[in-house]
Design a protein around this motif. Structure first.
Motif, mmCIF file in Angstrom:
data_model
loop_
_atom_site.group_PDB
_atom_site.id
_atom_site.type_symbol
_atom_site.label_atom_id
_atom_site.label_comp_id
_atom_site.label_asym_id
_atom_site.label_seq_id
_atom_site.Cartn_x
_atom_site.Cartn_y
_atom_site.Cartn_z
ATOM 1 N N SER A 368 0.860 -1.187 0.000
ATOM 2 C CA SER A 368 0.000 0.000 0.000
ATOM 3 C C SER A 368 0.896 1.236 0.000
ATOM 4 O O SER A 368 1.545 1.546 1.004
ATOM 5 N N ALA A 369 0.930 1.949 -1.128
ATOM 6 C CA ALA A 369 1.730 3.174 -1.196
ATOM 7 C C ALA A 369 1.199 4.221 -0.225
ATOM 8 O O ALA A 369 1.970 5.000 0.352
ATOM 9 N N GLU A 370 -0.125 4.244 -0.040
ATOM 10 C CA GLU A 370 -0.718 5.200 0.892
ATOM 11 C C GLU A 370 -0.222 4.950 2.314
ATOM 12 O O GLU A 370 0.152 5.882 3.031
ATOM 13 N N SER A 371 -0.196 3.683 2.713
ATOM 14 C CA SER A 371 0.271 3.350 4.059
ATOM 15 C C SER A 371 1.769 3.591 4.198
ATOM 16 O O SER A 371 2.245 4.021 5.253
ATOM 17 N N LEU A 372 2.522 3.349 3.124
ATOM 18 C CA LEU A 372 3.959 3.615 3.155
ATOM 19 C C LEU A 372 4.210 5.116 3.334
ATOM 20 O O LEU A 372 5.110 5.520 4.080
ATOM 21 N N ALA A 373 3.407 5.945 2.669
ATOM 22 C CA ALA A 373 3.520 7.398 2.838
ATOM 23 C C ALA A 373 3.196 7.796 4.277
ATOM 24 O O ALA A 373 3.871 8.664 4.867
ATOM 25 N N ASP A 374 2.177 7.167 4.866
ATOM 26 C CA ASP A 374 1.851 7.441 6.267
ATOM 27 C C ASP A 374 3.030 7.075 7.172
ATOM 28 O O ASP A 374 3.330 7.782 8.141
ATOM 29 N N GLY A 375 3.682 5.958 6.849
ATOM 30 C CA GLY A 375 4.829 5.535 7.642
ATOM 31 C C GLY A 375 5.986 6.507 7.543
ATOM 32 O O GLY A 375 6.655 6.809 8.545
ATOM 33 N N LEU A 376 6.230 7.019 6.342
ATOM 34 C CA LEU A 376 7.294 8.010 6.184
ATOM 35 C C LEU A 376 6.978 9.285 6.956
ATOM 36 O O LEU A 376 7.851 9.875 7.596
ATOM 37 N N GLN A 377 5.722 9.706 6.916
ATOM 38 C CA GLN A 377 5.331 10.892 7.672
ATOM 39 C C GLN A 377 5.520 10.660 9.165
ATOM 40 O O GLN A 377 6.008 11.534 9.884
ATOM 41 N N TRP A 378 5.142 9.465 9.634
ATOM 42 C CA TRP A 378 5.329 9.136 11.055
ATOM 43 C C TRP A 378 6.803 9.224 11.432
ATOM 44 O O TRP A 378 7.164 9.783 12.482
ATOM 45 N N ALA A 379 7.670 8.681 10.584
ATOM 46 C CA ALA A 379 9.101 8.682 10.880
ATOM 47 C C ALA A 379 9.677 10.097 10.865
ATOM 48 O O ALA A 379 10.499 10.456 11.717
ATOM 49 N N LEU A 380 9.253 10.914 9.893
ATOM 50 C CA LEU A 380 9.777 12.271 9.803
ATOM 51 C C LEU A 380 9.338 13.125 10.987
ATOM 52 O O LEU A 380 10.025 14.090 11.361
ATOM 53 N N GLN A 381 8.202 12.775 11.593
ATOM 54 C CA GLN A 381 7.699 13.535 12.743
ATOM 55 C C GLN A 381 8.119 12.926 14.076
ATOM 56 O O GLN A 381 7.898 13.519 15.135
ATOM 57 N N SER A 382 8.743 11.746 14.047
ATOM 58 C CA SER A 382 9.066 11.017 15.272
ATOM 59 C C SER A 382 10.113 11.750 16.106
ATOM 60 O O SER A 382 10.999 12.429 15.576
ATOM 61 N N ARG A 383 10.017 11.558 17.414
ATOM 62 C CA ARG A 383 11.004 12.134 18.332
ATOM 63 C C ARG A 383 12.002 11.073 18.816
ATOM 64 O O ARG A 383 12.767 11.325 19.753
ATOM 65 N N LEU A 384 11.995 9.913 18.196
ATOM 66 C CA LEU A 384 12.984 8.890 18.550
ATOM 67 C C LEU A 384 14.383 9.425 18.277
ATOM 68 O O LEU A 384 14.645 10.024 17.237
ATOM 69 N N THR A 385 15.289 9.196 19.198
ATOM 70 C CA THR A 385 16.658 9.678 19.028
ATOM 71 C C THR A 385 17.510 8.614 18.332
ATOM 72 O O THR A 385 17.206 7.413 18.393
ATOM 73 N N PRO A 386 18.595 9.028 17.685
ATOM 74 C CA PRO A 386 19.501 8.044 17.085
ATOM 75 C C PRO A 386 20.011 7.022 18.097
ATOM 76 O O PRO A 386 20.148 5.836 17.770
ATOM 77 N N GLN A 387 20.255 7.464 19.325
ATOM 78 C CA GLN A 387 20.758 6.539 20.351
ATOM 79 C C GLN A 387 19.712 5.487 20.701
ATOM 80 O O GLN A 387 20.045 4.309 20.925
ATOM 81 N N GLU A 388 18.440 5.874 20.731
ATOM 82 C CA GLU A 388 17.370 4.904 20.988
ATOM 83 C C GLU A 388 17.296 3.877 19.865
ATOM 84 O O GLU A 388 17.097 2.683 20.113
ATOM 85 N N MET A 389 17.457 4.333 18.618
ATOM 86 C CA MET A 389 17.415 3.405 17.495
ATOM 87 C C MET A 389 18.563 2.398 17.584
ATOM 88 O O MET A 389 18.371 1.202 17.357
ATOM 89 N N ARG A 390 19.742 2.874 17.903
ATOM 90 C CA ARG A 390 20.893 1.977 17.982
ATOM 91 C C ARG A 390 20.717 0.943 19.100
ATOM 92 O O ARG A 390 20.994 -0.243 18.915
ATOM 93 N N ARG A 391 20.244 1.390 20.258
ATOM 94 C CA ARG A 391 20.040 0.451 21.367
ATOM 95 C C ARG A 391 19.070 -0.659 21.003
ATOM 96 O O ARG A 391 19.178 -1.785 21.508
ATOM 97 N N SER A 392 18.113 -0.376 20.119
ATOM 98 C CA SER A 392 17.099 -1.372 19.775
ATOM 99 C C SER A 392 17.661 -2.549 18.978
ATOM 100 O O SER A 392 17.006 -3.593 18.872
ATOM 101 N N VAL A 393 18.870 -2.383 18.395
ATOM 102 C CA VAL A 393 19.447 -3.483 17.607
ATOM 103 C C VAL A 393 20.738 -4.049 18.177
ATOM 104 O O VAL A 393 21.158 -5.146 17.796
ATOM 105 N N VAL A 394 21.382 -3.328 19.094
ATOM 106 C CA VAL A 394 22.702 -3.737 19.586
ATOM 107 C C VAL A 394 22.674 -5.151 20.163
ATOM 108 O O VAL A 394 23.483 -6.011 19.797
#
Length: 415
Positions: A368-394
């Motif tokens: 769904s391109a519409e849902s993918l666009a919603d996901g990109l908007q969510w990510a661009l507006q997210s307040r997740l920090t780079p450090q939080e992202m890294r911890r999630s995979v370490v």
């Protein structure tokens, strides 16, 4: 414990990269691991090549020629299937003789024939086979898409020009089943729960043990770089940056059209201005005409295999997107997360193991391109920090974590 990792390629493609990283992880965790490949590119003494260049080329060409002729000389789907009718006998190599465990990875395009696979499986050595796509569990296809015939017995293959009850897929299925019937020390590993479930439902692999072990992430290679510095190095002046990468960007299965449509929807009035977004693209492209369909400013970086350069790309990006129809795992997504970028992908395949929806990324409705666009908007507006992202995979994908999961499997099959 001496482990021989077998792969068609040493460095080309996601499966080869994963196999190479696993070799390093095992060697760093007390296992003597070597790699045997058809195409050796590095000077690494732990990697050996098998066969000779002329015969390797012959095996590759002969397999493609048979598929091409069977499809009445149509190139359509020529590389979506493999029949393993020709290959190298690796059991004659010193690397094979010295190994305690044989660990197969992606072995197509003329590396192993079904006859060669039989020699490996009946050699008396335990064999682990990591599945990076669906070929081990189907007859001839690398991705089955919506087809489920592999659950009973492949035939009437939709990837063949003239499918029938006794087509090429049916014949190869019978041969592959006969080969696997003689395997008594074979264990399969899937890189995601999605792929493992497919393997457990397959008439070929369903009777074998199937474990789930994700790919290794070399955390020392993928690091967070200051976003301002990364964007300066890549000459990105826009407020928002999105990254997209693949071994081949215009491979139909990568769903590039869904990405461009999602970007178009993301830049309709009331959302974002196109000039506020830059798309960073990396990977090979056969038809560069597709780049003209991108509705936002973009930078095409070509094929990138330098880990620092990749870290710059991911660190510069607010979001890293995968628009693939299917991903057995999603290597670029965990690399991106290690560098602080938020992953956005379709749900319904291996990416679901990596992303916790709206917690560590966004899982859009499949295709769904519409849902993918919603996901990109969510990510661009997210307040997740780079450090939080890294911890999630370490902890989940680090070298020691993955190496020890494989060591446990090796120990269980050598007792």
């Amino acid at each position: 414990m001496r482990v021989l990792i077998v792969s068609t390629f040493e460095e080309q493609g996601g499966a080869a990269v994963a196999a190479n990283r696993l070799m390093d992880a095992l060697n760093n965790n007390g296992v003597k691991a070597r790699m045997l490949v058809r195409d050796k590119l590095s000077t690494d003494i732990a990697v050996s090549s098998c066969g000779n260049r002329l015969m390797n080329k012959w095996h590759f060409v002969w397999e493609r020629a048979v598929i091409w002729a069977h499809n009445l000389f149509s190139r359509e789907n020529l590389f979506k299937v493999s029949i393993a009718n020709s290959g190298t006998d690796i059991t004659r190599t010193p690397e094979f003789r010295e190994a305690d465990i044989i660990h197969l990875h992606w072995v197509n395009q003329g590396l192993l024939s079904l006859k060669g696979l039989k020699r490996i499986l009946t050699s008396g050595k335990p064999v682990v086979w990591t599945m990076h796509d669906m070929w081990p569990l189907t007859s001839i296809c690398h991705h089955a898409y919506e087809c489920t015939r592999y659950m009973d017995g492949c035939c009437e293959c939709p990837l063949l020009r003239h499918p029938s009850r006794h087509d090429l897929s049916a014949r190869v299925f019978r041969r592959k089943k006969a080969v696997l019937a003689e395997a008594h020390q074979l264990t399969f590993v899937a890189v995601s729960e999605w792929l493992a479930e497919k393997a457990r439902m397959s008439a070929l692999t369903g009777s074998f043990p199937v474990h789930v072990v994700p790919n290794v992430l070399p955390l020392q290679q993928f690091t967070i770089i200051d976003r301002i510095d990364a964007r300066s190095a890549l000459q990105c002046n826009e407020p928002y940056v999105i990254a997209f990468g693949a071994a081949r960007i215009d491979d139909p299965i990568k769903g590039f059209g869904y990405l461009t449509e999602a970007l178009r929807l993301l830049t309709v009035p009331g959302r974002y201005q196109a000039t506020d977004i830059r798309l960073l693209l990396f990977g090979n492209v056969r038809d560069e005409h597709i780049l003209s369909t991108i509705p936002v400013p973009y930078t095409y970086l070509g094929y990138v295999d330098d880990a620092y350069r990749l870290s710059e790309i991911y660190s510069a990006a607010n979001a890293t997107v995968s628009s693939s129809f299917y991903e057995t795992f999603g290597q670029t997504l965990i690399e991106a997360m290690a560098c602080g970028s938020i992953p956005v992908s379709f749900d319904g395949s291996g990416q679901a193991d990596i992303i916790r929806h709206e917690v560590t990324g966004y899982l859009a409705r499949r295709l769904s391109a519409e849902s993918l666009a919603d996901g990109l908007q969510w990510a661009l507006q997210s307040r997740l920090t780079p450090q939080e992202m890294r911890r999630s995979v370490v902890r989940r994908y680090g070298e020691s974590t993955i190496a020890n999961q494989y060591i446990n499997i090796y120990n269980s099959i050598t007792r």
